[in-house]
Motif scaffolding. Structure first.
Motif, PDB file in Angstrom:
ATOM      1  N   GLY A 143       0.792  -1.222   0.000  1.00 24.87           N
ATOM      2  CA  GLY A 143       0.000   0.000   0.000  1.00 24.87           C
ATOM      3  C   GLY A 143       0.827   1.276   0.000  1.00 24.87           C
ATOM      4  O   GLY A 143       0.326   2.338   0.364  1.00 24.87           O
ATOM      5  N   GLU A 144       2.079   1.186  -0.415  1.00 29.99           N
ATOM      6  CA  GLU A 144       2.931   2.374  -0.478  1.00 29.99           C
ATOM      7  C   GLU A 144       2.611   3.221  -1.705  1.00 29.99           C
ATOM      8  O   GLU A 144       2.721   4.448  -1.664  1.00 29.99           O
ATOM      9  CB  GLU A 144       4.412   1.977  -0.526  1.00 29.99           C
ATOM     10  CG  GLU A 144       4.909   1.279   0.709  1.00 29.99           C
ATOM     11  CD  GLU A 144       6.336   0.767   0.538  1.00 29.99           C
ATOM     12  OE1 GLU A 144       7.056   1.232  -0.378  1.00 29.99           O
ATOM     13  OE2 GLU A 144       6.742  -0.098   1.327  1.00 29.99           O
ATOM     14  N   CYS A 146      -0.001   3.479  -5.464  1.00 31.34           N
ATOM     15  CA  CYS A 146      -1.255   3.029  -6.080  1.00 31.34           C
ATOM     16  C   CYS A 146      -0.953   1.990  -7.168  1.00 31.34           C
ATOM     17  O   CYS A 146       0.159   1.895  -7.669  1.00 31.34           O
ATOM     18  CB  CYS A 146      -2.029   4.214  -6.653  1.00 31.34           C
ATOM     19  SG  CYS A 146      -1.135   5.152  -7.893  1.00 31.34           S
ATOM     20  N   ARG A 194       2.620   7.624  -4.864  1.00 32.45           N
ATOM     21  CA  ARG A 194       2.435   7.400  -3.428  1.00 32.45           C
ATOM     22  C   ARG A 194       0.967   7.540  -3.027  1.00 32.45           C
ATOM     23  O   ARG A 194       0.273   8.422  -3.476  1.00 32.45           O
ATOM     24  CB  ARG A 194       3.240   8.401  -2.611  1.00 32.45           C
ATOM     25  CG  ARG A 194       4.690   8.044  -2.447  1.00 32.45           C
ATOM     26  CD  ARG A 194       5.330   8.964  -1.410  1.00 32.45           C
ATOM     27  NE  ARG A 194       6.755   9.028  -1.563  1.00 32.45           N
ATOM     28  CZ  ARG A 194       7.605   8.182  -0.995  1.00 32.45           C
ATOM     29  NH1 ARG A 194       7.154   7.215  -0.241  1.00 32.45           N
ATOM     30  NH2 ARG A 194       8.909   8.307  -1.193  1.00 32.45           N
ATOM     31  N   ILE A 195       0.570   6.658  -2.134  1.00 34.14           N
ATOM     32  CA  ILE A 195      -0.767   6.750  -1.564  1.00 34.14           C
ATOM     33  C   ILE A 195      -0.668   7.652  -0.350  1.00 34.14           C
ATOM     34  O   ILE A 195       0.114   7.392   0.580  1.00 34.14           O
ATOM     35  CB  ILE A 195      -1.305   5.353  -1.185  1.00 34.14           C
ATOM     36  CG1 ILE A 195      -1.495   4.517  -2.460  1.00 34.14           C
ATOM     37  CG2 ILE A 195      -2.601   5.483  -0.396  1.00 34.14           C
ATOM     38  CD1 ILE A 195      -1.900   3.099  -2.222  1.00 34.14           C
ATOM     39  N   GLN A 196      -1.402   8.739  -0.385  1.00 38.57           N
ATOM     40  CA  GLN A 196      -1.316   9.737   0.700  1.00 38.57           C
ATOM     41  C   GLN A 196      -2.171   9.341   1.883  1.00 38.57           C
ATOM     42  O   GLN A 196      -3.167   8.778   1.844  1.00 38.57           O
ATOM     43  CB  GLN A 196      -1.759  11.110   0.182  1.00 38.57           C
ATOM     44  CG  GLN A 196      -0.949  11.583  -1.002  1.00 38.57           C
ATOM     45  CD  GLN A 196       0.547  11.711  -0.732  1.00 38.57           C
ATOM     46  OE1 GLN A 196       0.976  12.032   0.372  1.00 38.57           O
ATOM     47  NE2 GLN A 196       1.355  11.441  -1.731  1.00 38.57           N
TER      48      GLN A 196
END
Length: 196
Positions: A143-144, A146, A194-196
């Motif tokens: 999950g780091e 998308c 990156r997934i914020q």
């Protein structure tokens, strides 16, 4: 093995890389190589039996640097996406500091047509690709980043951009600006993923 032997071998390999960088792989021969190192061809043959042996050592030098960078990054206790960024920045810095080595990348096709260097270069390319794929897959799984792109697509984007940068450097001969450009690109690319 004495240090003089090792030093002279290293000087021969470095000179070969410089000739490939300056004039292209087709211009590398024992006469030019001996002249560049300031030795006779007879002395050159004491270290290498043929130009193909020199080329194999050139690819080994290239591969060794790649393996060391990958091992250094793998040992770090950072996220998978940060490992990718770290590796890319190491490559950019390495190519900026040793611009002649970019000639190896730009002569891939010729090295692949040489039976003596094909396997070693293929192994090096595969190791880099496997490392990037593994880290992109883990970054998505953890999950780091998308999953808009597959790990394979991400590898192609990264390697394609690096190849374009190397070609731009060679044509423009302005290393610092390209180093800054690719660093900016890497950070933008990662921030988008990156997934914020």
């Amino acid at each position: 093995m004495d240090n003089d032997f090792i030093d002279k071998k290293d000087r021969i390999v470095t000179a070969a890389i410089e000739i490939i960088s300056e004039s292209g792989l087709g211009f590398l021969n024992t006469r030019k190589l001996a002249e560049k190192v300031n030795i006779s061809e007879a002395v050159l043959y004491r270290y290498f039996g043929s130009i193909d042996e020199v080329l194999l050592e050139v690819i080994e030098t290239y591969s060794k640097n790649d393996r060391e960078m990958i091992a250094t990054v793998e040992d770090k206790d950072i996220s998978h996406i940060d490992k990718i960024v770290e590796f890319l920045m190491m490559l950019v810095s390495y190519y900026a500091d040793y611009q002649e080595m970019t000639a190896i990348v730009l002569n891939y096709e010729s090295f692949l047509h040489n039976a003596n260097t094909r396997d070693k270069l293929t192994e090096c390319s595969k190791n880099r690709y496997v490392f990037l794929m593994k880290e992109f897959e883990a970054a998505i799984d953890d999950g780091e980043i998308c999953d808009v792109f597959t790990p394979e697509e991400l590898c192609l984007m990264v390697t394609g951009t690096l190849l374009r940068d190397i070609l731009n450097r060679r044509m423009a001969n302005n290393i610092n600006s390209h180093e800054q450009i690719i660093e900016t690109w890497v950070h933008k690319f990662v921030n988008i993923l990156r997934i914020q």
